[in-house]
Each structure stands twice: as structure tokens, then as C-alpha cells.
Motif scaffolding. Structure first.
Motif, mmCIF file in Angstrom:
data_model
loop_
_atom_site.group_PDB
_atom_site.id
_atom_site.type_symbol
_atom_site.label_atom_id
_atom_site.label_comp_id
_atom_site.label_asym_id
_atom_site.label_seq_id
_atom_site.Cartn_x
_atom_site.Cartn_y
_atom_site.Cartn_z
ATOM 1 N N LYS A 196 0.824 -1.213 0.000
ATOM 2 C CA LYS A 196 0.000 0.000 0.000
ATOM 3 C C LYS A 196 0.855 1.258 0.000
ATOM 4 O O LYS A 196 0.355 2.351 -0.201
ATOM 5 N N ASN B 179 -11.028 1.417 5.244
ATOM 6 C CA ASN B 179 -10.914 2.776 4.733
ATOM 7 C C ASN B 179 -11.425 3.841 5.697
ATOM 8 O O ASN B 179 -11.416 5.017 5.377
ATOM 9 N N ASP C 24 -9.335 6.881 3.127
ATOM 10 C CA ASP C 24 -8.968 6.549 1.746
ATOM 11 C C ASP C 24 -9.919 7.303 0.819
ATOM 12 O O ASP C 24 -11.030 6.858 0.558
HETATM 13 MG MG LIG Z 1 -7.929 1.595 1.228
#
Ligand SMILES: [Mg+2]
Ligand SMILES: Nc1ncnc2c1ncn2[C@@H]1O[C@H](COP(=O)(O)OP(=O)(O)O)[C@@H](O)[C@H]1O
Ligand SMILES: *[C@@H]1O[C@H](CO)[C@@H](O)[C@H](O)[C@H]1NC(C)=O
Length: 418
Positions: free
Chosen positions: A88, A274, A288
Motif C-alpha cells: 500500500k 478505509n 482513503d
Molecule cells: Mg484503502
């Protein structure tokens, strides 16, 4: 030749190998250790942060903080050898603020190494340069060729999926990375890689938006304030805590949908990962912001597409087919063409709150296991089902929030007994 160590070596080690071998071994061990532990502050390293790619980069507003060494990675995030595991490309660190003391920061590259490479090659290609060109040259060229145009920009990311001149202007105006001639390059590069920084700046936390606070960028890194532990870590919390989070998530949906005079924001990637939960006020935050779609409601009012002022209710036609994690049914056209859309409420209920919510192989939703005094009349379950799987029976998405809000909002005494 620095042979000062040789007498030392002879005196203490008396090993059979020669002085040069000793020097080589020391150097290799040092190199390995610093590779593993990253003794040098990586965030000061122009290559590591991607500063050499500018202006094909996210910005330069925080280069002073990066390059002066004010920003530091937390211990485990310094291990450069482990970077290949960090798909990520999110790093945790901290810095010292004069007023606030230690601030916990997240450094984000906003895309995987592969995605970054693919975009570089595309930019080179569009600039008519060979595929492995120096992308900092490609963007300079590219900048002159493409003027910011709403139609072109709408294909770049979800934020501009519904083309609107006002929105594009607003995003550009709020973008703080546009000092100097490189402004347009930073803005377009960011929109094409991941519009998150653009959203965080156009809809800032300081104005009550449920996003992390944006700090700044340097090269291909941005720094944002660490918004707290993930929502996932609360699925096992006591009922009253989960109920309060559910209420706050519905408030968040309402905020994104209605609160702005001009724009509605729709979340297209709603997962337990998220969201983070602010450790200070306990409110959830969307960390996010890559897949946030923005609708310019004034544009809808003017263009008047078919059914524009009717209440639009999400479909969830995939419901009984394939069980899938965090999937949502939506269409860009229906989102772009309506003033009133229940998407955010549906997304929160479907992916986080309702009994059908799934994540990492787990199923249940944030509101599972409600105490009997809540479930007795069956209202909570019915309302959740209606929110989670909208049907024609349910024509007023606006009612979802207050109803669930009241249902799950425990009185203080109940909170203590649960
Ligand atoms: Mg994410
Ligand atoms: N501002 C933030 N505060 C706290 N945690 C964050 C923040 N930004 C990202 N994270 C953590 O990093 C993870 C990955 O970040 P995210 O932006 O979701 O990347 P991706 O687009 O790869 O999913 C998140 O699930 C969250 O746990
Ligand atoms: C690309 O060009 C810039 C400016 O000319 C330069 O500073 C940078 O080092 C180059 N990058 C690479 C990888 O060659």
C-alpha cells in the motif's frame, strides 16, 4: 588510506586475516545494517521520496519539513528491507509541532510501485518520448499540450467523473501545491495518480469534512495526520460503542450528501479498512479518499437530465448472486444525474452496518448482537434491511439516518448496563 584501525585490529582481534579483509568485512556489515535499519532518515532522501521526478509529482509544499529532517518514520517503518512488503506504500511516522507537541503522521505514496511505473510510462508516451524516459521531462512537455479540460479530466479519476467546470475550478483553486510554474503539472499528475490530496484540500477537515488533515507533499509522498485506529478494530467493541459509531457513520453519509451548498460527495469504496476512528472525539473519518465521486448539484439543476429531481434509490441487484466483500452496486450515470441520491446511506448500511456486511472472511456488520431491549420490537432489523437492500417499498432514504440514529443511540444509563 585510512589504516588507523589496523593497530587496533592487531591488538584486540589477532585474527589470521589481513587488515584489508577486516576493513571490507566492517564495511559490508555496516552497509547491511544500514540497509536493514535505515540509519539515515529516508524521508530526507530525494530519490526515496521521488523528488527527482518533479514536476511529475504530487507537490513540493512540505519539502522543507521533509528535507530538513523534521519528519521521522516510526521504528518498524525504517526497515527499508521490509518495503517490498508494504504494497500500500503507506508509512507511519511523527514530527514535533511547536504548538501541538508530537503529531502522529501518515506518509502515503498513494499508489503501488507498479501503478506509479505504468503512469510514468504513459506520460512519457503521451509526450512522444521513449517509454523509459525521464518523466520529469515528459510532464513539462505534456503541460503545454493539454489544457485542463473537463471532458479529458473526467476520465482521470472518480472525483471528476461527473464533468463540471465549477468543480474543476474549485479543486484547482483549493490545491495548495501550485506554487510556481509547476502548479498545473502537480495538479494533473495528482488527479491522474490518485485524487486523494486534491479532495483532502478541497474539502478540508478544518471545515468539518470527515477526512484526515492534509499537511503537505514533497515529491511523490504526501503527509497527512494519522486519523487513528481503523474501524476494523471496533467490530468487537461493546454494543454502545458500535451503536455510536453507526450513528456517526450515518451522520458522515449525511454530511457528504447534503451539507455543502454546491457539491455532493459519494463514497465508492466503503470498507472497514478505509475508515479510521479519531482517538480524540471518537468520530469516524474516511482515510482513503481515492474513490470519492463529486456531483456539482448546480450543474444538475441547469442540465436537467431525465429524472434529475426525483429521489433516486440505489439498486442492489447483485444481492443474492455472489457473496462478495465490500461490493456496491452503483452507476456513474445515476449518481451524476440526480440531485437526491441515497448512495452514501446505502453504502454504509450495506458494507458496514447490516447483517450482510462482509470483510476479510467475516460476516455480520457493526450492529450485530444488539441487546434485547433494542431488538425486541424488530424495528432495528427491519430498518437495517431496508437500508442495506433498498427496494421500491422504501421511498425515502432521508428517513434512514434519523430512524437508525434514534434506534441505536443509547441513553447513558443503557450504555452502562450493556
Ligand atoms: Mg484503502
Ligand atoms: N490518515 C490516516 N490515518 C490513519 N491510518 C491511515 C491513514 N491513511 C491510511 N491509513 C491506513 O493505511 C491503510 C491503507 O491506506 P489507503 O489510503 O486505504 O490505501 P489503499 O488505497 O491502498 O487502500 C488504511 O487502510 C489505513 O489503515
Ligand atoms: C531527470 O531529470 C531531472 C532534471 O533534468 C534530474 O534532476 C533527475 O536526476 C533526472 N532523473 C533521472 C532518474 O535521471
Amino acid at each position: 588510506m585510512a589504516l588507523w584501525c589496523c593497530p587496533l585490529y592487531r591488538r584486540f582481534l589477532r585474527a589470521p586475516c589481513g587488515c584489508y579483509t577486516f576493513l571490507v568485512i566492517v564495511t559490508v556489515v555496516w552497509a547491511l545494517l544500514s540497509m536493514i535499519f535505515g540509519f539515515n532518515n529516508s524521508l530526507k532522501d530525494a530519490d526515496f521520496i521521488g523528488l527527482t521526478a518533479c514536476p511529475a509529482c504530487l507537490g513540493t509544499s512540505w519539502c522543507h519539513q521533509f528535507l530538513s529532517g523534521q519528519l521521522k518514520l516510526n521504528f518498524w517503518w525504517r526497515l527499508r528491507l521490509l518495503n517490498f512488503l508494504n504494497h500500500k506504500q503507506v508509512f507511519f511516522g511523527h514530527f514535533r509541532d511547536d504548538r501541538k507537541g508530537w503529531v502522529s503522521v501518515v506518509f502515503k505514496r498513494l499508489a503501488s510501485a507498479d501503478e506509479i511505473l505504468v503512469l510514468d510510462q504513459r506520460l512519457c508516451h503521451e509526450a512522444g518520448l521513449p517509454g523509459h524516459c525521464n518523466v520529469s521531462h515528459a510532464v513539462r512537455f505534456f503541460e503545454k499540450v493539454i489544457q485542463l479540460n473537463t471532458e479529458v479530466a473526467s476520465g482521470w479519476s472518480d472525483v471528476l467523473r461527473c464533468p463540471s467546470r465549477l468543480l474543476l475550478q474549485q479543486l484547482a483553486k483549493r490545491h495548495g501545491e501550485d506554487s510556481g510554474v509547476s502548479g498545473l503539472a502537480h495538479f494533473t499528475y495528482t488527479l491522474r495518480l490518485n485524487p486523494e490530496p486534491v479532495i483532502l484540500q478541497a474539502f478540508p477537515k478544518s471545515e468539518g469534512w470527515p477526512f484526515p488533515q492534509y499537511l503537505g507533499a514533497c515529491g511523490r509522498f504526501i503527509a497527512v495526520v494519522n486519523a487513528g485506529p481503523g474501524l476494523w478494530s471496533f467490530v468487537g467493541a461493546p454494543w454502545y460503542r458500535r451503536a455510536a459509531l453507526a450513528r456517526d457513520l450515518l451522520n458522515l453519509a449525511e454530511k457528504l450528501t447534503w451539507s455543502d451548498l454546491h457539491f455532493s460527495l459519494y463514497m465508492l469504496d466503503v470498507t472497514f479498512d478505509n475508515f479510521a476512528v479519531d482517538p480524540v472525539d471518537g468520530h469516524p473519518v474516511l482515510v482513503d479518499a481515492e474513490n470519492v465521486l463529486v456531483v456539482d448539484r448546480e450543474h444538475v439543476r441547469e442540465a436537467k437530465p431525465e429524472g434529475w429531481n426525483e429521489w433516486y434509490e440505489s439498486d442492489s441487484y447483485n444481492e443474492n448472486d455472489v457473496p462478495c466483500e465490500a461490493c456496491l452496486t452503483y452507476s456513474y450515470t445515476s449518481l451524476c444525474n440526480h440531485l437526491y441520491h441515497d448512495h452514501n446511506f446505502y453504502a454504509i448500511c450495506h458494507n458496514l452496518l447490516g447483517a450482510g456486511a462482509r470483510w476479510r472472511g467475516w460476516q455480520g456488520g457493526l450492529l450485530q448482537g444488539a441487546p434485547p431491549y433494542i431488538t425486541a420490537d424488530g424495528r432495528l432489523i427491519t430498518l437495517l434491511q431496508q437500508c442495506e437492500q433498498p427496494t421500491n417499498r422504501f421511498k425515502a432514504p432521508l428517513n434512514v439516518k434519523p430512524k437508525i440514529g434514534c434506534t441505536v443511540d443509547p441513553s447513558p444509563t443503557e450504555a452502562h448496563t450493556s
